[in-house]
Design an enzyme around this catalytic site. Structure first.
Site, PDB file in Angstrom:
ATOM      1  N   LYS A  84      33.355  18.951  32.772  1.00  0.00           N
ATOM      2  CA  LYS A  84      34.661  18.308  33.023  1.00  0.00           C
ATOM      3  C   LYS A  84      34.715  16.910  32.406  1.00  0.00           C
ATOM      4  O   LYS A  84      35.746  16.493  31.888  1.00  0.00           O
ATOM      5  CB  LYS A  84      34.915  18.255  34.529  1.00  0.00           C
ATOM      6  CG  LYS A  84      35.152  19.654  35.102  1.00  0.00           C
ATOM      7  CD  LYS A  84      35.231  19.681  36.604  1.00  0.00           C
ATOM      8  CE  LYS A  84      33.901  19.545  37.256  1.00  0.00           C
ATOM      9  NZ  LYS A  84      33.755  19.979  38.615  1.00  0.00           N
TER      10      LYS A  84
ATOM     11  N   ASP B 294      34.461  26.649  35.085  1.00  0.00           N
ATOM     12  CA  ASP B 294      33.743  25.935  36.150  1.00  0.00           C
ATOM     13  C   ASP B 294      34.437  26.144  37.496  1.00  0.00           C
ATOM     14  O   ASP B 294      33.780  26.312  38.521  1.00  0.00           O
ATOM     15  CB  ASP B 294      33.647  24.441  35.823  1.00  0.00           C
ATOM     16  CG  ASP B 294      33.069  23.665  36.998  1.00  0.00           C
ATOM     17  OD1 ASP B 294      31.910  23.928  37.337  1.00  0.00           O
ATOM     18  OD2 ASP B 294      33.788  22.850  37.607  1.00  0.00           O
TER      19      ASP B 294
ATOM     20  N   SER C 282      28.312  21.623  35.637  1.00  0.00           N
ATOM     21  CA  SER C 282      29.660  21.627  36.212  1.00  0.00           C
ATOM     22  C   SER C 282      30.331  20.255  36.018  1.00  0.00           C
ATOM     23  O   SER C 282      31.445  20.149  35.498  1.00  0.00           O
ATOM     24  CB  SER C 282      29.550  21.977  37.709  1.00  0.00           C
ATOM     25  OG  SER C 282      30.712  21.650  38.396  1.00  0.00           O
TER      26      SER C 282
ATOM     27  N   ARG D 146      29.951  29.959  43.630  1.00  0.00           N
ATOM     28  CA  ARG D 146      28.748  29.263  44.113  1.00  0.00           C
ATOM     29  C   ARG D 146      28.908  28.855  45.570  1.00  0.00           C
ATOM     30  O   ARG D 146      27.975  28.915  46.360  1.00  0.00           O
ATOM     31  CB  ARG D 146      28.479  28.014  43.257  1.00  0.00           C
ATOM     32  CG  ARG D 146      27.932  28.342  41.877  1.00  0.00           C
ATOM     33  CD  ARG D 146      27.965  27.121  40.972  1.00  0.00           C
ATOM     34  NE  ARG D 146      27.243  25.996  41.536  1.00  0.00           N
ATOM     35  CZ  ARG D 146      27.494  24.721  41.231  1.00  0.00           C
ATOM     36  NH1 ARG D 146      28.429  24.397  40.358  1.00  0.00           N
ATOM     37  NH2 ARG D 146      26.791  23.760  41.789  1.00  0.00           N
TER      38      ARG D 146
ATOM     39  N   HIS E 138      32.439   8.177  36.765  1.00  0.00           N
ATOM     40  CA  HIS E 138      32.477   9.294  37.716  1.00  0.00           C
ATOM     41  C   HIS E 138      31.435   9.092  38.804  1.00  0.00           C
ATOM     42  O   HIS E 138      30.308   8.711  38.529  1.00  0.00           O
ATOM     43  CB  HIS E 138      32.185  10.605  36.973  1.00  0.00           C
ATOM     44  CG  HIS E 138      32.140  11.791  37.879  1.00  0.00           C
ATOM     45  ND1 HIS E 138      33.282  12.414  38.334  1.00  0.00           N
ATOM     46  CD2 HIS E 138      31.105  12.458  38.449  1.00  0.00           C
ATOM     47  CE1 HIS E 138      32.942  13.423  39.122  1.00  0.00           C
ATOM     48  NE2 HIS E 138      31.637  13.466  39.216  1.00  0.00           N
TER      49      HIS E 138
END
Ligand code: URA
Length: 434
Positions: A187, A161, A183, A168, A82
């Site tokens: 995931k 989230d 967050s 947010r 990621h």
């Protein structure tokens, strides 16, 4: 329990218990706690932070709000990579084929681009026919058969989230390290891979603008991942200048293929190989760094990495001939070269944010989730930080369908800064947090 007491507790800097965090997340997703109280809570987290225990509870509650992907049907050790997002970041398109060529099962659920950062799914869709949707069994079968798949998120992952992120976004609470860490990790953990390799971008084209905050974010994510039972490693990488030379969609696919053919830009190729090595080490496929290096180089030099990409394109209904014929990709109508005008100099800065914005102006990115991306347009940088330029040299090529072309040219010119003194290249890898 009353939400107002929990807001006050956090506001005054005390640690919330697991039960209290559960109450907040459950209450919010069940519409029992209103937006204004959650907003006040988020702001108190923004100012007071969260302890490690709170971050882990917050992450686990968000991930438990939705489905978890069960990758146990995949034989072998799985890994997910990621990136926190940057300009010209096509790393997954190279790293996933190479790591899978070394035997790691690469199960990647990707996202779309938003703002000046591109998304892997958009890039893949510039390959005619390429399908990013797959049902879970197809996903598992493909990874068992060929070792890799990159798809859009299928399961209902961490819906809490999603809700919190939207709040947010409009309450000035995006830039909170514990909130970003939980967050992202909610995931990633829900996506099911045994190991997680994170690329935390640092610099003006990234979420984290300086090394200190990026380091804190990386440490927080690695800690959460490890506490949740997933081996996690994070690399901090520079995002002051774009990564590699291509910024867009089809242009980035071409650069990824060229890199798998051993002809990629130096900075990008180096970074990709470093990620492959990290993956081989964290998954235990390599016994040490030296072994990882040998395996990664072999996957590249033998062409096995390129073959993995070809197989993935074939399995996901794309046209694999694009590997040998780039004209089959989505292309732009026109090509415009931008030339340097001045005395012999060195490139001192190449502002990633401006290049990302110029690519957006051409239509390569989206301002809002609903915008349509023009897959054929983009920018290829011909010079990077440290390079010499002489009068008349091409510094960048724009691939355009004529949208905002004058503004894009101006933006690209503004992105380049010059010096008459020699300038060192930018070192892309700043730190590795294991
Ligand atoms: N990316 C995420 O998924 N979450 C954040 O909070 C920031 C970036």
């Amino acid at each position: 329990m009353r939400m107002v007491d929990l807001i006050i507790k956090k506001r005054d800097g005390y640690e919330l218990t697991e039960e209290e965090i559960k109450y907040i997340i459950h209450g919010y997703i069940n519409n029992e706690i209103p937006d204004y109280q959650i907003s006040a809570f988020l702001m108190s987290v923004f100012f007071k932070g969260m302890t490690e225990r709170e971050q882990l509870s917050f992450t686990m509650e968000m991930l438990n709000s939705g489905e978890r992907v069960d990758l146990s049907k995949i034989n072998g050790v799985t890994c997910d990579k990621h990136s926190t997002g940057g300009v010209g970041d096509k790393t997954s398109l190279v790293v996933i084929p190479l790591a899978s060529a070394c035997g790691v099962k690469m199960a990647k659920m990707s996202g779309r681009g938003l703002g000046h950062t591109g998304g892997t799914l958009d890039k893949l869709e510039s390959i005619p026919g390429f399908k990013i949707e797959m049902d879970p069994d197809e996903f598992f079968n493909q990874i068992n058969d060929i070792g890799l798949a990159i798809i859009g998120q299928t399961a209902n992952i961490a819906p809490a989230d999603k809700l919190l992120y939207s709040l947010r976004d409009v309450t000035g609470t995006i830039e909170s390290i514990p909130l970003i860490a939980s967050s992202i990790m909610s995931k990633k953990i829900a996506s099911g891979a045994d190991t997680i390799v994170l690329d935390v971008k640092v610099g003006e084209g990234a979420f984290m603008k300086n090394l200190e905050s990026a380091e804190k974010l990386a440490k927080a994510m690695v800690k959460i991942g490890n506490l949740a039972g997933r081996k996690t490693v994070a690399t901090l990488t520079d995002m002051n200048e774009p990564l590699g030379c291509a910024v867009g969609n089809s242009v980035e696919i071409i650069e990824a293929i060229e890199t798998l053919k051993g002809r990629g830009p130096k900075d990008f190729s180096f970074l990709c190989m470093s990620f492959v090595k990290e993956i081989l080490m964290i998954t235990g496929m390599a016994k040490d760094e030296n072994d990882a290096e040998i395996q990664a180089n072999d996957a590249l030099n033998s062409g096995r990495g390129l073959e993995q990409l070809r197989k993935m394109i074939e399995h996901q209904h794309g046209d694999p001939r694009v590997i040998d014929n780039y004209e089959l990709l989505n292309t732009s109508k026109d090509v415009v070269d931008i030339k340097y005008n001045g005395l012999k100099s060195y490139i001192k800065n190449l502002h990633a944010l401006k290049i990302g914005e110029a690519a957006m102006l051409l239509g390569a990115g989206r301002e809002t989730k609903e915008d349509k991306v023009d897959l054929g347009v983009g920018i290829v940088l011909r010079k990077k930080v440290g390079d010499i330029v002489n009068n008349g040299d091409v510094i960048a090529t724009l691939y355009t369908n004529h949208k905002n072309i004058d503004r894009a040219i101006q933006m690209v010119n503004d992105a380049f800064e010059y010096s008459i003194n020699e300038v060192p290249e930018i070192n892309k890898i700043l730190e590795i947090v294991r």
